[in-house]
Motif scaffolding. Structure first.
Motif, PDB file in Angstrom:
ATOM      1  N   ARG A 140       6.207  14.509   0.525  1.00 20.09           N
ATOM      2  CA  ARG A 140       6.768  13.816   1.687  1.00 20.09           C
ATOM      3  C   ARG A 140       5.750  12.941   2.408  1.00 20.09           C
ATOM      4  O   ARG A 140       6.130  11.950   3.041  1.00 20.09           O
ATOM      5  CB  ARG A 140       7.336  14.838   2.687  1.00 20.09           C
ATOM      6  N   ILE A 141       4.470  13.290   2.344  1.00 20.90           N
ATOM      7  CA  ILE A 141       3.475  12.513   3.087  1.00 20.90           C
ATOM      8  C   ILE A 141       2.674  11.592   2.171  1.00 20.90           C
ATOM      9  O   ILE A 141       1.691  10.984   2.600  1.00 20.90           O
ATOM     10  CB  ILE A 141       2.514  13.427   3.869  1.00 20.90           C
ATOM     11  N   ASP A 142       3.104  11.469   0.917  1.00 18.78           N
ATOM     12  CA  ASP A 142       2.322  10.691  -0.050  1.00 18.78           C
ATOM     13  C   ASP A 142       2.074   9.248   0.400  1.00 18.78           C
ATOM     14  O   ASP A 142       0.938   8.801   0.542  1.00 18.78           O
ATOM     15  CB  ASP A 142       2.977  10.726  -1.433  1.00 18.78           C
ATOM     16  N   SER A 143       3.148   8.510   0.671  1.00 19.04           N
ATOM     17  CA  SER A 143       3.014   7.099   1.014  1.00 19.04           C
ATOM     18  C   SER A 143       2.321   6.889   2.357  1.00 19.04           C
ATOM     19  O   SER A 143       1.471   6.002   2.504  1.00 19.04           O
ATOM     20  CB  SER A 143       4.395   6.436   1.051  1.00 19.04           C
ATOM     21  N   ILE A 144       2.680   7.701   3.341  1.00 21.07           N
ATOM     22  CA  ILE A 144       2.173   7.466   4.694  1.00 21.07           C
ATOM     23  C   ILE A 144       0.667   7.696   4.784  1.00 21.07           C
ATOM     24  O   ILE A 144      -0.002   7.084   5.625  1.00 21.07           O
ATOM     25  CB  ILE A 144       2.923   8.345   5.719  1.00 21.07           C
ATOM     26  N   THR A 145       0.104   8.541   3.931  1.00 19.51           N
ATOM     27  CA  THR A 145      -1.342   8.760   3.982  1.00 19.51           C
ATOM     28  C   THR A 145      -2.092   7.468   3.663  1.00 19.51           C
ATOM     29  O   THR A 145      -3.079   7.130   4.323  1.00 19.51           O
ATOM     30  CB  THR A 145      -1.782   9.866   3.014  1.00 19.51           C
ATOM     31  N   PHE A 146      -1.602   6.733   2.691  1.00 14.47           N
ATOM     32  CA  PHE A 146      -2.239   5.464   2.323  1.00 14.47           C
ATOM     33  C   PHE A 146      -1.989   4.397   3.383  1.00 14.47           C
ATOM     34  O   PHE A 146      -2.874   3.592   3.684  1.00 14.47           O
ATOM     35  CB  PHE A 146      -1.729   5.000   0.958  1.00 14.47           C
ATOM     36  N   VAL A 147      -0.792   4.381   3.945  1.00 18.25           N
ATOM     37  CA  VAL A 147      -0.465   3.390   4.970  1.00 18.25           C
ATOM     38  C   VAL A 147      -1.341   3.593   6.205  1.00 18.25           C
ATOM     39  O   VAL A 147      -1.810   2.618   6.811  1.00 18.25           O
ATOM     40  CB  VAL A 147       1.029   3.452   5.354  1.00 18.25           C
ATOM     41  N   ILE A 148      -1.580   4.842   6.587  1.00 15.72           N
ATOM     42  CA  ILE A 148      -2.437   5.125   7.739  1.00 15.72           C
ATOM     43  C   ILE A 148      -3.845   4.588   7.512  1.00 15.72           C
ATOM     44  O   ILE A 148      -4.432   3.939   8.386  1.00 15.72           O
ATOM     45  CB  ILE A 148      -2.474   6.637   8.032  1.00 15.72           C
ATOM     46  N   VAL A 207       0.833  -1.201   0.000  1.00 13.90           N
ATOM     47  CA  VAL A 207       0.000   0.000   0.000  1.00 13.90           C
ATOM     48  C   VAL A 207       0.872   1.258   0.000  1.00 13.90           C
ATOM     49  O   VAL A 207       0.525   2.265  -0.626  1.00 13.90           O
ATOM     50  CB  VAL A 207      -0.941   0.001   1.221  1.00 13.90           C
ATOM     51  N   CYS A 208       2.009   1.184   0.681  1.00 13.08           N
ATOM     52  CA  CYS A 208       2.962   2.297   0.698  1.00 13.08           C
ATOM     53  C   CYS A 208       3.406   2.623  -0.731  1.00 13.08           C
ATOM     54  O   CYS A 208       3.433   3.799  -1.125  1.00 13.08           O
ATOM     55  CB  CYS A 208       4.162   1.926   1.562  1.00 13.08           C
TER      56      CYS A 208
END
Length: 263
Positions: free
Chosen positions: A245-253, A212-213
């Motif tokens: 910078r927050i692209d991947s972490i939004t989906f991971v959350i 997902v990241c």
């Protein structure tokens, strides 16, 4: 490369103390990120800007969703209906006054509102995860950083096959390297510091989160490709903007909230 490393050092010096302290400082940090990300969203429209009243309503809406209070555990929450209703009314009604002028159509209202709701929900979830179970938030950060870092390193070292046209620099080898190393190292972290569920259950979830990241990264790359831009802004030297910078972490959350009961 030098500016990139300096930026990383500065971000670590700023973010790590806030992460350790948590509470109100972290919520304020989420609010700052919301404001900076919102600015980048507005700039995506291009030369024809939104009407000022729409921009102000959007700012209020994203902060309302980011700071909305929760009295129950994050893993079982959804946005309170009053925030959802308020968001839609605030962002949709102005189209009645600006549609004919062409600077805030119904299509743009749906697009802008989707961005605002998405980021507001994610930043609110980030605050709640940190408040209730900080160790899991640290795990989310590890998944994101490790997956992105090793995808970049492996891709540079042995990447030969382009993964997708959305982001031509990403390779199959890099994506697999990020998923494998991100999963292994995060699993070690989980076994050492959390160790609530059997690893036979946890490892598949971690693998899904690393995948997902990668998807999150590609989703934001698709936005930039559609707009014909390299980065969302030049706010962070060597890294682009906040959304970069927050692209991947939004989906991971978001994925973590769905899978939390399994780990």
């Amino acid at each position: 490369m030098k500016s990139r490393l300096i930026s990383v050092a500065i971000m670590i010096l700023i973010f790590v103390p806030i992460l350790i302290i948590g509470g109100l400082p972290f919520r304020i940090a989420m609010g700052v990120i919301a404001i900076l990300a919102y600015r980048e969203i507005l700039n995506l429209k291009g030369i024809n800007k939104y009407p000022k009243i729409v921009e102000l309503l959007g700012l209020f809406t994203i902060l309302m969703n980011t700071f909305s209070n929760r009295d129950i555990l994050y893993s079982s929450i959804g946005l309170d209906y009053k925030y959802i209703v308020a968001s839609f009314l605030l962002m949709f009604m102005p189209t009645l006054f600006y549609h004919e002028k062409g600077n805030y159509t119904t299509k743009e209202a749906f697009e802008l509102t989707s961005f605002i709701m998405f980021l507001g929900i994610v930043l609110n979830l980030a605050s709640n995860i940190l408040i209730y179970e900080k160790i899991y938030f640290i795990m989310i950060i590890l998944i994101t950083v490790l997956t992105d870092t090793f995808a970049y390193i492996v891709g540079k070292m042995i990447g030969r096959h382009t993964f997708t046209k959305i982001s031509p620099n990403k390779t199959v080898e890099g994506c697999l390297g990020g998923i494998i190393m991100g999963s292994i190292l995060t699993s070690i972290f989980y076994a050492t510091f959390i160790d609530v569920k059997p690893l036979t259950t946890v490892i598949p979830v971690i693998i899904v989160l690393t995948i997902v990241c990668e998807i999150g990264d590609l989703f934001y790359s698709a936005i930039k490709r559609e707009r014909g831009i390299k980065d969302f802004s030049n706010l962070i030297p060597g890294h682009g903007g906040v959304l970069d910078r927050i692209d991947s972490i939004t989906f991971v959350i978001l994925a973590f909230v769905l899978l939390k009961n399994l780990i």
